[in-house]
Design a protein around this motif. Structure first.
Motif: not given
Length: 222
Positions: A201-208
């Motif tokens: 996975i990778h984080s796009i923003e805080n809740k995404l």
């Protein structure tokens, strides 16, 4: 549906979908509403519930304290969801808290008035019983989930449950999600970091979050 007609919210609740227009109008006539701000409580632990509460707009967190004295989030309620239905079948003091977590409009239907309508409408009574059964089933699955699975498995399962087109949008804060999974926010963040480091996975923003290897995540559950 405009904010100056919040009583109409009862017409959009799945609980009442089998009622005819006349029965719906009766419920609307006994409903009233209240605007609530983040941090306010609809009720506290041990309070006596005297109304059915419908979330017209906003979000409400249902939580309780576990055996270690830490908060455990049971569920996050949003538009169209409701709470307080158990009080319609039995007089009880609530075993949890209901906290508003963003500005909300709450529609309330008094217990004694709704009971009168239930006495006249078998459809409403049956639908209420079905919903109580569904919620008890949800509670049992939550207990089973928290007892059987390790932290990484819980995080993987929630990611796959929330995934749509490889995107995961958290419906609430990571703190609330962690509590719902029976772990600390720090543990939740560490497990996300493990999955990120492995390239799943990778984080796009805080809740995404974007899932990069969905099949690999599924294999972790085998």
């Amino acid at each position: 549906m405009s904010d100056n007609q919040p009583n109409q919210c009862v017409k959009h609740v799945p609980l009442f979908k089998n009622l005819n227009s006349s029965e719906l109008d009766e419920i609307v006539n006994i409903a009233h509403h209240k605007k609530m701000m983040r941090g306010e409580f609809i009720y506290h632990l041990g309070d006596s519930i005297e109304s059915l509460y419908v979330i017209h707009r906003g979000k409400v967190k249902i939580s309780r304290m576990n055996q270690d004295g830490k908060e455990q989030v049971i569920r996050i309620l949003k538009n169209g969801d409701f709470l307080g239905e158990l009080a319609l079948f039995n007089t009880l003091n609530t075993p949890h808290y209901a906290e508003v977590i963003e500005p909300s409009i709450i529609c309330m239907v008094e217990q004694k008035e709704l009971k009168k309508l239930m006495a006249k409408s078998p459809e409403l009574s049956i639908k209420m019983l079905e919903e109580v059964t569904n919620r008890l089933d949800h509670a049992e699955k939550l207990i089973e989930h928290n007892n059987l699975y390790d932290a990484l498995t819980k995080v993987v399962k929630i990611l796959l449950d929330l995934e749509k087109n490889l995107l995961v949008k958290f419906p609430t804060s990571k703190t609330n999600l962690a509590s719902n999974l029976g772990m600390t926010p720090e543990t939740f963040s560490r497990k996300l970091a493990v999955l990120t480091k492995k390239g799943y996975i990778h984080s796009i923003e805080n809740k995404l979050i974007m899932i990069d290897q969905k099949e690999a995540l599924k294999k972790l559950l085998e």
